[in-house]
Design a protein around this motif. Structure first.
Motif, PDB file in Angstrom:
ATOM      1  N   VAL A   1      15.398  48.776  63.331  1.00 27.74           N
ATOM      2  CA  VAL A   1      15.228  47.596  62.481  1.00 27.74           C
ATOM      3  C   VAL A   1      14.988  46.350  63.321  1.00 27.74           C
ATOM      4  CG1 VAL A   1      16.353  46.112  60.787  1.00 27.74           C
ATOM      5  CG2 VAL A   1      16.629  48.592  60.643  1.00 27.74           C
ATOM      6  N   LEU A   2      15.758  46.215  64.414  1.00 24.33           N
ATOM      7  CA  LEU A   2      15.665  45.017  65.242  1.00 24.33           C
ATOM      8  C   LEU A   2      14.419  45.002  66.121  1.00 24.33           C
ATOM      9  CD1 LEU A   2      19.401  44.781  66.389  1.00 24.33           C
ATOM     10  CD2 LEU A   2      18.248  43.394  64.645  1.00 24.33           C
ATOM     11  N   ARG A   3      13.978  46.206  66.576  1.00 28.57           N
ATOM     12  CA  ARG A   3      12.832  46.291  67.479  1.00 28.57           C
ATOM     13  C   ARG A   3      11.833  47.324  66.950  1.00 28.57           C
ATOM     14  NH1 ARG A   3      17.038  46.986  72.081  1.00 28.57           N
ATOM     15  NH2 ARG A   3      17.231  44.901  72.980  1.00 28.57           N
ATOM     16  N   PRO A   4      11.238  47.081  65.813  1.00 26.18           N
ATOM     17  CA  PRO A   4      10.360  48.098  65.227  1.00 26.18           C
ATOM     18  C   PRO A   4       9.179  48.457  66.129  1.00 26.18           C
ATOM     19  CG  PRO A   4      10.077  45.983  64.131  1.00 26.18           C
ATOM     20  CD  PRO A   4      11.280  45.864  64.997  1.00 26.18           C
ATOM     21  N   GLU A   5       8.775  47.522  66.988  1.00 28.22           N
ATOM     22  CA  GLU A   5       7.621  47.793  67.842  1.00 28.22           C
ATOM     23  C   GLU A   5       7.991  48.497  69.145  1.00 28.22           C
ATOM     24  OE1 GLU A   5       9.358  43.916  69.060  1.00 28.22           O
ATOM     25  OE2 GLU A   5       8.853  44.877  67.160  1.00 28.22           O
ATOM     26  N   SER A   6       9.287  48.560  69.480  1.00 22.81           N
ATOM     27  CA  SER A   6       9.650  49.130  70.789  1.00 22.81           C
ATOM     28  C   SER A   6      10.997  49.838  70.760  1.00 22.81           C
ATOM     29  CB  SER A   6       9.689  48.014  71.839  1.00 22.81           C
ATOM     30  OG  SER A   6      10.662  47.038  71.504  1.00 22.81           O
ATOM     31  N   TYR A   7      11.443  50.296  69.567  1.00 24.53           N
ATOM     32  CA  TYR A   7      12.813  50.798  69.477  1.00 24.53           C
ATOM     33  C   TYR A   7      13.045  52.074  70.271  1.00 24.53           C
ATOM     34  CZ  TYR A   7      11.794  54.618  66.153  1.00 24.53           C
ATOM     35  OH  TYR A   7      11.358  55.778  65.562  1.00 24.53           O
ATOM     36  N   ARG A   8      11.987  52.829  70.599  1.00 27.58           N
ATOM     37  CA  ARG A   8      12.169  54.028  71.417  1.00 27.58           C
ATOM     38  C   ARG A   8      12.120  53.715  72.910  1.00 27.58           C
ATOM     39  NH1 ARG A   8      12.449  58.626  68.495  1.00 27.58           N
ATOM     40  NH2 ARG A   8      11.310  58.787  66.523  1.00 27.58           N
ATOM     41  N   ASP A   9      11.784  52.490  73.264  1.00 23.54           N
ATOM     42  CA  ASP A   9      11.567  52.138  74.665  1.00 23.54           C
ATOM     43  C   ASP A   9      12.602  51.161  75.219  1.00 23.54           C
ATOM     44  OD1 ASP A   9       9.141  53.631  74.529  1.00 23.54           O
ATOM     45  OD2 ASP A   9       8.211  51.905  73.554  1.00 23.54           O
ATOM     46  N   GLU A  10      13.262  50.400  74.357  1.00 26.83           N
ATOM     47  CA  GLU A  10      14.218  49.389  74.808  1.00 26.83           C
ATOM     48  C   GLU A  10      15.590  49.676  74.200  1.00 26.83           C
ATOM     49  OE1 GLU A  10      12.858  45.427  74.147  1.00 26.83           O
ATOM     50  OE2 GLU A  10      10.775  45.915  74.630  1.00 26.83           O
ATOM     51  N   TRP A  11      16.608  49.702  75.081  1.00 28.72           N
ATOM     52  CA  TRP A  11      17.944  50.118  74.647  1.00 28.72           C
ATOM     53  C   TRP A  11      19.022  49.218  75.232  1.00 28.72           C
ATOM     54  CZ3 TRP A  11      18.532  54.049  71.203  1.00 28.72           C
ATOM     55  CH2 TRP A  11      17.407  54.851  70.982  1.00 28.72           C
ATOM     56  N   ASP A  12      20.142  49.180  74.531  1.00 27.99           N
ATOM     57  CA  ASP A  12      21.331  48.491  75.029  1.00 27.99           C
ATOM     58  C   ASP A  12      22.528  49.434  74.925  1.00 27.99           C
ATOM     59  OD1 ASP A  12      19.934  46.008  75.354  1.00 27.99           O
ATOM     60  OD2 ASP A  12      20.083  45.705  73.190  1.00 27.99           O
ATOM     61  N   ASP A  13      22.356  50.653  75.398  1.00 28.50           N
ATOM     62  CA  ASP A  13      23.398  51.663  75.189  1.00 28.50           C
ATOM     63  C   ASP A  13      23.815  52.348  76.488  1.00 28.50           C
ATOM     64  OD1 ASP A  13      21.136  53.109  75.688  1.00 28.50           O
ATOM     65  OD2 ASP A  13      21.490  54.598  74.111  1.00 28.50           O
ATOM     66  N   ASP A  14      23.788  51.601  77.594  1.00 25.86           N
ATOM     67  CA  ASP A  14      24.142  52.198  78.887  1.00 25.86           C
ATOM     68  C   ASP A  14      25.549  52.790  78.868  1.00 25.86           C
ATOM     69  OD1 ASP A  14      21.688  51.513  79.831  1.00 25.86           O
ATOM     70  OD2 ASP A  14      22.357  49.762  80.966  1.00 25.86           O
ATOM     71  N   ASP A  15      26.463  52.142  78.130  1.00 24.72           N
ATOM     72  CA  ASP A  15      27.835  52.650  78.078  1.00 24.72           C
ATOM     73  C   ASP A  15      27.897  54.000  77.374  1.00 24.72           C
ATOM     74  OD1 ASP A  15      27.047  51.297  75.713  1.00 24.72           O
ATOM     75  OD2 ASP A  15      29.143  51.147  75.070  1.00 24.72           O
ATOM     76  N   LEU A  16      27.065  54.176  76.342  1.00 21.83           N
ATOM     77  CA  LEU A  16      27.044  55.455  75.635  1.00 21.83           C
ATOM     78  C   LEU A  16      26.410  56.546  76.487  1.00 21.83           C
ATOM     79  CD1 LEU A  16      25.970  54.200  72.080  1.00 21.83           C
ATOM     80  CD2 LEU A  16      28.273  54.796  72.863  1.00 21.83           C
ATOM     81  N   VAL A  17      25.375  56.192  77.234  1.00 24.85           N
ATOM     82  CA  VAL A  17      24.743  57.154  78.135  1.00 24.85           C
ATOM     83  C   VAL A  17      25.743  57.606  79.191  1.00 24.85           C
ATOM     84  CG1 VAL A  17      22.943  57.478  79.871  1.00 24.85           C
ATOM     85  CG2 VAL A  17      22.424  56.266  77.746  1.00 24.85           C
ATOM     86  N   LEU A  18      26.548  56.685  79.703  1.00 32.03           N
ATOM     87  CA  LEU A  18      27.556  57.031  80.704  1.00 32.03           C
ATOM     88  C   LEU A  18      28.585  57.994  80.120  1.00 32.03           C
ATOM     89  CD1 LEU A  18      28.770  56.648  83.496  1.00 32.03           C
ATOM     90  CD2 LEU A  18      29.978  54.631  82.635  1.00 32.03           C
ATOM     91  N   GLN A  19      29.016  57.742  78.872  1.00 29.95           N
ATOM     92  CA  GLN A  19      29.955  58.656  78.213  1.00 29.95           C
ATOM     93  C   GLN A  19      29.340  60.048  78.055  1.00 29.95           C
ATOM     94  OE1 GLN A  19      31.797  57.092  74.584  1.00 29.95           O
ATOM     95  NE2 GLN A  19      31.407  55.017  75.324  1.00 29.95           N
ATOM     96  N   ALA A  20      28.075  60.100  77.698  1.00 29.21           N
ATOM     97  CA  ALA A  20      27.401  61.383  77.542  1.00 29.21           C
ATOM     98  C   ALA A  20      27.335  62.127  78.870  1.00 29.21           C
ATOM     99  CB  ALA A  20      25.994  61.169  76.986  1.00 29.21           C
ATOM    100  N   GLN A  21      27.007  61.406  79.953  1.00 27.28           N
ATOM    101  CA  GLN A  21      26.927  62.038  81.268  1.00 27.28           C
ATOM    102  C   GLN A  21      28.284  62.593  81.695  1.00 27.28           C
ATOM    103  OE1 GLN A  21      25.319  58.762  83.546  1.00 27.28           O
ATOM    104  NE2 GLN A  21      23.191  59.410  83.205  1.00 27.28           N
ATOM    105  N   GLN A  22      29.342  61.850  81.377  1.00 30.39           N
ATOM    106  CA  GLN A  22      30.679  62.330  81.723  1.00 30.39           C
ATOM    107  C   GLN A  22      31.034  63.588  80.944  1.00 30.39           C
ATOM    108  OE1 GLN A  22      32.901  58.760  80.825  1.00 30.39           O
ATOM    109  NE2 GLN A  22      32.645  57.920  82.892  1.00 30.39           N
ATOM    110  N   ASP A  23      30.634  63.634  79.661  1.00 34.63           N
ATOM    111  CA  ASP A  23      30.893  64.834  78.862  1.00 34.63           C
ATOM    112  C   ASP A  23      30.100  66.024  79.389  1.00 34.63           C
ATOM    113  OD1 ASP A  23      32.817  64.090  77.116  1.00 34.63           O
ATOM    114  OD2 ASP A  23      31.522  63.823  75.381  1.00 34.63           O
ATOM    115  N   PHE A  24      28.824  65.790  79.714  1.00 35.73           N
ATOM    116  CA  PHE A  24      27.988  66.869  80.222  1.00 35.73           C
ATOM    117  C   PHE A  24      28.520  67.413  81.536  1.00 35.73           C
ATOM    118  CE2 PHE A  24      24.151  64.860  77.854  1.00 35.73           C
ATOM    119  CZ  PHE A  24      24.544  65.479  76.677  1.00 35.73           C
TER     120      PHE A  24
END
Length: 257
Positions: free
Chosen positions: A229-252
């Motif tokens: 909704v916030l970035r309809p033109e680039s929502y697959r390319d721009e993220w603010d979820d580094d903390d979630l990615v880190l949690q995922a890496q720790q789980d993996f």
């Protein structure tokens, strides 16, 4: 089910394209086409009036209300009163459930895209456990949900997990359908889960005796929905979820120990 194989016609530089639908696939396809087409017009069933008009980030893309009429000369008239001359119309309208190979003597039917009656979207009470469905829910994070459904079915078929009686399953289905009707949810949205998928996933996980869905998966799903909704033109390319990615890496990493 049927889907659409999409390939960008060449060339599109002078073409006007109308897309019907505004969910994730339509957003991706419209962005792709906008890089080569003259104009892209998106017809959306549910859109706020103040969102109509030119799409931010694009000089040649417009958002409209749903189509009112289409004429032989290619003119497309939208319910908001605007009209364009379309060279192509692309349907990004989702899927229809269809099982022409399945004969159940009426025990399972498809009515306005509701496959039923099904206990928890999987088992028809009258034919359980010998007939089951995997993958009907939509607007979900599919792979984890479908994996859990498969584990549940496997556990039941191997007698490690017990289903309720046919009567109890039928009552549960009736209660579910009544709740949809009471909330004004159209029948065609029976298998539309969205945010409800997490409770559903965790219920099946509990039945199977496996861990619940990780919280970071749920948060990533919510973040993606907001980002679109916030970035309809680039929502697959721009993220603010580094903390979630880190949690995922720790789980993996736990799977490797």
């Amino acid at each position: 089910m049927h889907s659409h194989n999409y390939r960008t016609p060449e060339p599109l530089q002078d073409q006007v394209v109308v897309l019907i639908g505004s969910s994730a696939s339509a957003v991706d396809i419209s962005r792709d086409i906008a890089t080569v087409a003259k104009e892209v017009h998106i017809a959306a069933r549910s859109v706020e009036e103040d969102k109509l008009g030119k799409v931010p980030g694009h000089e040649n893309m417009w958002l409209h209300s749903m189509i009112d009429s289409v004429h032989e000369d290619g003119t497309v008239v939208f319910q908001d009163g605007n009209a364009v001359g379309a060279d192509f119309i692309i349907h990004c309208t989702g899927y229809k459930y269809d099982f022409p190979f399945l004969e159940t003597n009426g025990e399972v039917t498809v009515d306005d895209n509701r496959v039923g009656p099904l206990y928890k979207h999987v088992f028809p009470p009258a034919l359980a456990p010998w007939l089951s469905f995997v993958g009907l829910p939509w607007k979900v994070a599919p792979f984890s949900l479908f994996e859990l459904q498969s584990k549940w079915i496997a556990g039941i078929l191997s007698n490690r997990i017990a289903l309720p009686s046919k009567e109890e399953m039928a009552k549960d289905v009736d209660a579910f359908y009544s709740s949809l009707e009471a909330s004004g949810t159209p029948k065609r949205y029976t298998h539309n889960m969205g945010i409800l998928q997490w409770d559903y996933n965790n219920w099946i996980a509990d039945q199977c005796g496996v861990p619940s869905i990780e919280e970071w998966r749920r948060q990533m799903y919510i973040a993606t929905s907001k980002n679109r909704v916030l970035r309809p033109e680039s929502y697959r390319d721009e993220w603010d979820d580094d903390d979630l990615v880190l949690q995922a890496q720790q789980d993996f990493a736990n799977y490797l120990t």
